[in-house]
Design an enzyme around this catalytic site. Structure first.
Site, PDB file in Angstrom:
ATOM      1  N   VAL A  15       0.836  -1.211   0.000  1.00 45.57           N
ATOM      2  CA  VAL A  15       0.000   0.000   0.000  1.00 45.57           C
ATOM      3  C   VAL A  15       0.873   1.266   0.000  1.00 45.57           C
ATOM      4  O   VAL A  15       0.652   2.186  -0.799  1.00 45.57           O
ATOM      5  CB  VAL A  15      -0.961   0.011   1.219  1.00 45.57           C
ATOM      6  CG1 VAL A  15      -1.811   1.277   1.214  1.00 45.57           C
ATOM      7  CG2 VAL A  15      -1.845  -1.233   1.213  1.00 45.57           C
ATOM      8  N   ARG A  46      11.179  -0.978   7.629  1.00 44.97           N
ATOM      9  CA  ARG A  46      11.941  -1.876   8.496  1.00 44.97           C
ATOM     10  C   ARG A  46      13.350  -2.082   7.955  1.00 44.97           C
ATOM     11  O   ARG A  46      14.307  -2.118   8.682  1.00 44.97           O
ATOM     12  CB  ARG A  46      11.189  -3.214   8.569  1.00 44.97           C
ATOM     13  CG  ARG A  46      11.615  -4.134   9.664  1.00 44.97           C
ATOM     14  CD  ARG A  46      10.673  -5.309   9.717  1.00 44.97           C
ATOM     15  NE  ARG A  46      10.109  -5.595   8.392  1.00 44.97           N
ATOM     16  CZ  ARG A  46       9.155  -6.460   8.142  1.00 44.97           C
ATOM     17  NH1 ARG A  46       8.624  -7.129   9.125  1.00 44.97           N
ATOM     18  NH2 ARG A  46       8.727  -6.680   6.918  1.00 44.97           N
ATOM     19  N   ARG A  47      13.446  -2.230   6.604  1.00 41.93           N
ATOM     20  CA  ARG A  47      14.754  -2.523   5.979  1.00 41.93           C
ATOM     21  C   ARG A  47      15.091  -1.444   4.949  1.00 41.93           C
ATOM     22  O   ARG A  47      14.430  -1.338   3.912  1.00 41.93           O
ATOM     23  CB  ARG A  47      14.676  -3.882   5.262  1.00 41.93           C
ATOM     24  CG  ARG A  47      14.381  -5.033   6.202  1.00 41.93           C
ATOM     25  CD  ARG A  47      13.844  -6.209   5.444  1.00 41.93           C
ATOM     26  NE  ARG A  47      12.490  -5.983   4.937  1.00 41.93           N
ATOM     27  CZ  ARG A  47      11.805  -6.835   4.181  1.00 41.93           C
ATOM     28  NH1 ARG A  47      12.362  -7.959   3.802  1.00 41.93           N
ATOM     29  NH2 ARG A  47      10.595  -6.555   3.778  1.00 41.93           N
ATOM     30  N   LYS A 107      -6.677  -2.297  10.015  1.00 45.42           N
ATOM     31  CA  LYS A 107      -7.937  -2.849  10.550  1.00 45.42           C
ATOM     32  C   LYS A 107      -7.718  -3.640  11.819  1.00 45.42           C
ATOM     33  O   LYS A 107      -8.526  -3.611  12.742  1.00 45.42           O
ATOM     34  CB  LYS A 107      -8.620  -3.726   9.498  1.00 45.42           C
ATOM     35  CG  LYS A 107      -7.797  -4.948   9.102  1.00 45.42           C
ATOM     36  CD  LYS A 107      -8.111  -5.432   7.717  1.00 45.42           C
ATOM     37  CE  LYS A 107      -6.825  -5.466   6.946  1.00 45.42           C
ATOM     38  NZ  LYS A 107      -6.895  -5.790   5.572  1.00 45.42           N
ATOM     39  N   GLU A 131     -10.502   5.072   6.330  1.00 44.93           N
ATOM     40  CA  GLU A 131     -11.337   4.530   5.241  1.00 44.93           C
ATOM     41  C   GLU A 131     -10.749   3.250   4.632  1.00 44.93           C
ATOM     42  O   GLU A 131     -11.460   2.315   4.278  1.00 44.93           O
ATOM     43  CB  GLU A 131     -11.492   5.595   4.148  1.00 44.93           C
ATOM     44  CG  GLU A 131     -12.409   5.202   3.005  1.00 44.93           C
ATOM     45  CD  GLU A 131     -13.856   5.048   3.448  1.00 44.93           C
ATOM     46  OE1 GLU A 131     -14.444   6.035   3.902  1.00 44.93           O
ATOM     47  OE2 GLU A 131     -14.393   3.930   3.344  1.00 44.93           O
ATOM     48  N   GLY A 189      -2.091 -15.177  -6.616  1.00 39.16           N
ATOM     49  CA  GLY A 189      -1.728 -14.044  -5.759  1.00 39.16           C
ATOM     50  C   GLY A 189      -2.891 -13.481  -4.954  1.00 39.16           C
ATOM     51  O   GLY A 189      -2.762 -12.437  -4.327  1.00 39.16           O
ATOM     52  N   GLU A 192      -2.428 -15.244   0.616  1.00 39.40           N
ATOM     53  CA  GLU A 192      -1.049 -15.133   1.097  1.00 39.40           C
ATOM     54  C   GLU A 192      -0.502 -16.523   1.404  1.00 39.40           C
ATOM     55  O   GLU A 192      -1.268 -17.494   1.508  1.00 39.40           O
ATOM     56  CB  GLU A 192      -1.022 -14.256   2.348  1.00 39.40           C
ATOM     57  CG  GLU A 192      -1.360 -12.816   2.010  1.00 39.40           C
ATOM     58  CD  GLU A 192      -1.250 -11.898   3.208  1.00 39.40           C
ATOM     59  OE1 GLU A 192      -0.513 -12.219   4.130  1.00 39.40           O
ATOM     60  OE2 GLU A 192      -1.920 -10.855   3.173  1.00 39.40           O
ATOM     61  N   ASP A 203      -9.701 -11.664   9.392  1.00 41.33           N
ATOM     62  CA  ASP A 203      -9.690 -10.389   8.671  1.00 41.33           C
ATOM     63  C   ASP A 203     -11.112  -9.824   8.569  1.00 41.33           C
ATOM     64  O   ASP A 203     -11.347  -8.646   8.850  1.00 41.33           O
ATOM     65  CB  ASP A 203      -9.076 -10.616   7.278  1.00 41.33           C
ATOM     66  CG  ASP A 203      -9.133  -9.387   6.407  1.00 41.33           C
ATOM     67  OD1 ASP A 203      -8.231  -8.537   6.520  1.00 41.33           O
ATOM     68  OD2 ASP A 203     -10.082  -9.267   5.594  1.00 41.33           O
ATOM     69  N   LYS A 207     -12.943  -6.319  10.269  1.00 41.59           N
ATOM     70  CA  LYS A 207     -13.712  -5.327   9.494  1.00 41.59           C
ATOM     71  C   LYS A 207     -15.149  -5.230  10.009  1.00 41.59           C
ATOM     72  O   LYS A 207     -15.738  -4.136  10.055  1.00 41.59           O
ATOM     73  CB  LYS A 207     -13.688  -5.714   8.015  1.00 41.59           C
ATOM     74  CG  LYS A 207     -12.293  -5.593   7.408  1.00 41.59           C
ATOM     75  CD  LYS A 207     -12.203  -6.322   6.091  1.00 41.59           C
ATOM     76  CE  LYS A 207     -10.830  -6.168   5.457  1.00 41.59           C
ATOM     77  NZ  LYS A 207     -10.655  -7.031   4.277  1.00 41.59           N
TER      78      LYS A 207
HETATM   79  N1  LIG Z   1      -2.406  -4.933   0.920  1.00 40.91           N
HETATM   80  C1  LIG Z   1      -3.695  -4.623   0.829  1.00 40.91           C
HETATM   81  O1  LIG Z   1      -4.346  -4.894  -0.175  1.00 40.91           O
HETATM   82  C2  LIG Z   1      -4.376  -3.930   1.991  1.00 40.91           C
HETATM   83  C3  LIG Z   1      -5.738  -3.581   1.865  1.00 40.91           C
HETATM   84  C4  LIG Z   1      -6.377  -2.902   2.921  1.00 40.91           C
HETATM   85  C5  LIG Z   1      -5.665  -2.615   4.073  1.00 40.91           C
HETATM   86  N2  LIG Z   1      -4.357  -2.999   4.167  1.00 40.91           N
HETATM   87  C6  LIG Z   1      -3.645  -2.682   5.409  1.00 40.91           C
HETATM   88  O2  LIG Z   1      -2.563  -1.796   5.103  1.00 40.91           O
HETATM   89  C7  LIG Z   1      -1.482  -2.045   5.993  1.00 40.91           C
HETATM   90  C8  LIG Z   1      -0.215  -2.321   5.168  1.00 40.91           C
HETATM   91  O3  LIG Z   1      -0.427  -3.441   4.342  1.00 40.91           O
HETATM   92  P1  LIG Z   1       0.613  -3.829   3.180  1.00 40.91           P
HETATM   93  O4  LIG Z   1      -0.046  -4.921   2.414  1.00 40.91           O
HETATM   94  O5  LIG Z   1       1.061  -2.624   2.464  1.00 40.91           O
HETATM   95  O6  LIG Z   1       1.815  -4.450   4.056  1.00 40.91           O
HETATM   96  P2  LIG Z   1       3.299  -4.779   3.551  1.00 40.91           P
HETATM   97  O7  LIG Z   1       3.371  -4.866   2.085  1.00 40.91           O
HETATM   98  O8  LIG Z   1       3.760  -5.927   4.373  1.00 40.91           O
HETATM   99  O9  LIG Z   1       4.128  -3.472   4.004  1.00 40.91           O
HETATM  100  C9  LIG Z   1       4.409  -3.204   5.343  1.00 40.91           C
HETATM  101  C10 LIG Z   1       5.402  -2.072   5.421  1.00 40.91           C
HETATM  102  O10 LIG Z   1       5.653  -1.761   6.788  1.00 40.91           O
HETATM  103  C11 LIG Z   1       7.069  -1.692   7.010  1.00 40.91           C
HETATM  104  N3  LIG Z   1       7.350  -2.089   8.407  1.00 40.91           N
HETATM  105  C12 LIG Z   1       7.090  -3.271   9.003  1.00 40.91           C
HETATM  106  N4  LIG Z   1       7.504  -3.239  10.281  1.00 40.91           N
HETATM  107  C13 LIG Z   1       8.041  -2.010  10.492  1.00 40.91           C
HETATM  108  C14 LIG Z   1       8.655  -1.368  11.589  1.00 40.91           C
HETATM  109  N5  LIG Z   1       8.785  -1.981  12.755  1.00 40.91           N
HETATM  110  N6  LIG Z   1       9.095  -0.091  11.433  1.00 40.91           N
HETATM  111  C15 LIG Z   1       8.967   0.550  10.252  1.00 40.91           C
HETATM  112  N7  LIG Z   1       8.395  -0.003   9.153  1.00 40.91           N
HETATM  113  C16 LIG Z   1       7.948  -1.263   9.289  1.00 40.91           C
HETATM  114  C17 LIG Z   1       7.686  -2.642   6.024  1.00 40.91           C
HETATM  115  O11 LIG Z   1       9.030  -2.285   5.817  1.00 40.91           O
HETATM  116  P3  LIG Z   1       9.955  -3.043   4.719  1.00 40.91           P
HETATM  117  O12 LIG Z   1       9.418  -2.611   3.397  1.00 40.91           O
HETATM  118  O13 LIG Z   1      11.319  -2.523   4.983  1.00 40.91           O
HETATM  119  O14 LIG Z   1       9.777  -4.489   4.997  1.00 40.91           O
HETATM  120  C18 LIG Z   1       6.786  -2.408   4.802  1.00 40.91           C
HETATM  121  O15 LIG Z   1       7.240  -1.319   4.067  1.00 40.91           O
HETATM  122  C19 LIG Z   1      -1.926  -3.186   6.901  1.00 40.91           C
HETATM  123  O16 LIG Z   1      -2.495  -2.655   8.066  1.00 40.91           O
HETATM  124  C20 LIG Z   1      -2.994  -3.880   6.081  1.00 40.91           C
HETATM  125  O17 LIG Z   1      -3.937  -4.577   6.881  1.00 40.91           O
HETATM  126  C21 LIG Z   1      -3.699  -3.634   3.152  1.00 40.91           C
END
Ligand SMILES: NC(=O)c1ccc[n+]([C@@H]2O[C@H](COP(=O)([O-])OP(=O)(O)OC[C@H]3O[C@@H](n4cnc5c(N)ncnc54)[C@H](OP(=O)(O)O)[C@@H]3O)[C@@H](O)[C@H]2O)c1
Length: 441
Positions: A15, A46-47, A107, A131, A189, A192, A203, A207
């Site tokens: 995101v 994180r990285r 969420k 949102e 895809g 997960e 999940d 919601k």
């Molecule tokens: N993906 C979707 O379709 C979707 C839809 C609705 C809501 N969401 C929500 O949006 C949020 C993010 O989802 P995502 O899919 O984008 O997750 P993601 O791809 O796993 O990305 C997570 C990000 O957080 C960073 N992170 C993790 N631990 C951290 C820490 N301790 N300090 C700083 N940064 C840290 C990671 O860093 P690195 O990049 O360095 O690993 C990564 O950039 C979640 O709450 C999820 O439930 C996601």
């Protein structure tokens, strides 16, 4: 032009990276809509060394010190797209108490401890927008939080998890079993590597808690939500549903009701259910989400679209960023949390549902009467009974027969007790399928 609104982005994964792209691609329009440019002050990850593709952003903005970034004086708005409970909760509480606006897609955190965030927002007189936390791109929370505030919402029924909807749609279309459909979802895809949060309904339950809190002006957490996943749904269940002109969906259902003392309550549940093909949610296929809202004056409303994915979710995040940035410039904040109704949560056993039950029974005289007697003892009224022979013999020949029974509405506990007693009858070989039925047939 007015000085920029400065953003701290926490997380730059699926995101977050799309948020960065959208901020860049639409910067001129966003600035015109807000009345000031948006500017990234920093991006916490994180990285640091991770390959993030070609992001249109200065590498120097990245940091691993999220808290340090939040605390900077030149940060006005914190966007959290990391996920999980901690450290996200600590970060957001810190930001809100310091009067910084927060936009989050988290969420899990909102459903577990939304109260901590709302309290911190009240304390810091800051905006808290989320949102993107439910149903991705679909504008849903702000309609519940704003547009419907003049009305009374009675019921919210939704398909809010794309992975499980993809799996159930595939089972319906091809006759595949759960494991096979999950494998296809993973390959494409949609699921997960560890699909537990999706297929076990966690999940969707998070919601459901967020939707119910907004719809019924009551603090509801994930722990208040009755949750069942789709791992037990079989190809035979799907075939049974088809035979009844129905399909199976993982539904989140939040509804008003009354307890025995006639006090108003709310029930919130997530479970697979049969719905008739004529129901508005029946045609929501693939990984799409849809939420059906029933309100006193507005009547029936349907919200439909992409519930996940980087770009759709980033769209919802950016919409919130525009709203909080405008509020900051105008020196106002959005209406705070509305939880005045404080309704009690009704236990699942008291929720009113219908059941579809398939049984293998001995095909001999008197069996139907014995089975019907069990329903009567638990005060569950039978709506329809369908009988077919599974052994290929003549009725009454002593072979097994299949009984398919659909009940009228009854308390869930009475239905569960009925099924429990049926399982113990020696004339019942097995209870092959038990599914709840929602919507009028
Ligand atoms: N993906 C979707 O379709 C979707 C839809 C609705 C809501 N969401 C929500 O949006 C949020 C993010 O989802 P995502 O899919 O984008 O997750 P993601 O791809 O796993 O990305 C997570 C990000 O957080 C960073 N992170 C993790 N631990 C951290 C820490 N301790 N300090 C700083 N940064 C840290 C990671 O860093 P690195 O990049 O360095 O690993 C990564 O950039 C979640 O709450 C999820 O439930 C996601």
């Amino acid at each position: 032009m007015t000085s920029p609104v400065r953003l701290a982005l926490l997380g730059c994964g699926t995101v977050g990276s799309e948020v960065v792209r959208l901020l860049h691609a639409q910067s001129a329009d966003l600035a015109a809509r807000i009345g000031a440019p948006l500017e990234l002050a920093g991006i916490a990850v994180r990285r640091l060394g991770r390959d993030r593709g070609a992001l249109p952003v200065d590498e120097a903005l990245f940091t691993t010190d999220a808290l340090g970034l939040i605390k900077r004086d030149d940060v006005d708005v914190v966007i959290e797209v990391v996920g999980g409970i901690e450290p996200a909760r600590g970060w957001l509480v810190e930001a809100l108490r310091a009067g910084k606006s927060v936009v989050t897609a988290n969420k899990a955190l909102l459903a577990e401890d939304g109260a901590a965030l709302h309290d911190a927002a009240a304390e810091g007189r800051a905006d808290l927008y989320y949102e993107a936390s439910v149903a991705g791109a679909i504008p849903l929370l702000r309609p519940l939080r704003d547009s419907l505030h003049g009305d009374r919402v009675n019921r919210v029924t939704g398909i809010v998890n794309g992975t499980t909807n993809f799996i159930l749609s595939a089972m319906d279309a091809t006759g595949a079993g759960f494991a096979e459909a999950l494998e296809e979802a993973t390959a494409l895809g949609y699921a997960e590597a560890d699909p537990t949060a999706d297929v076990e309904g966690f999940d969707a339950a998070a919601k459901a808690a967020i939707l119910a809190s907004l719809a019924f002006h009551t603090r509801i957490t994930a722990a208040d939500v009755h949750r069942e996943g789709i791992t037990e749904v079989t190809a035979a269940d799907v075939a049974s549903a088809k035979a009844m002109g129905c399909t199976i969906k993982l539904l989140c259902i939040a509804a008003r009701g009354r307890d025995t003392a006639e006090a108003e309550t709310v029930s919130v549940r997530v479970h697979p259910a049969m719905i008739p093909l004529t129901h508005p949610l029946a045609s929501v296929g693939d990984a799409f989400n849809a939420v059906f809202v029933e309100a006193e004056a507005a009547g029936q409303l349907m919200f439909y679209g992409r519930g996940a994915g980087g770009a759709p979710t980033a769209s919802a995040v950016l919409g919130d960023v525009v709203a909080v940035a405008r509020n900051r410039l105008a020196g106002v904040r959005a209406a705070s949390e509305s939880a005045y109704a404080d309704l009690a949560v009704r236990p699942m056993g008291e929720a009113l549902t219908r059941y579809h039950i398939s049984l293998d029974v001995a095909d001999r005289p008197g069996v139907l009467a014995s089975v019907a007697g069990v329903f009567a003892r638990h005060e569950v009224s039978i709506a329809t009974v369908r009988q077919g022979s599974t052994g290929g013999g003549r009725p009454g020949s002593g072979d097994d027969a299949e009984l398919v029974i659909v009940t009228h509405v009854a308390p869930d506990a009475a239905l569960a007790a009925t099924v429990g007693e049926l399982r113990g009858l020696d004339i019942v070989g097995s209870v092959t399928s038990v599914l709840r039925v929602e919507g009028e047939a």
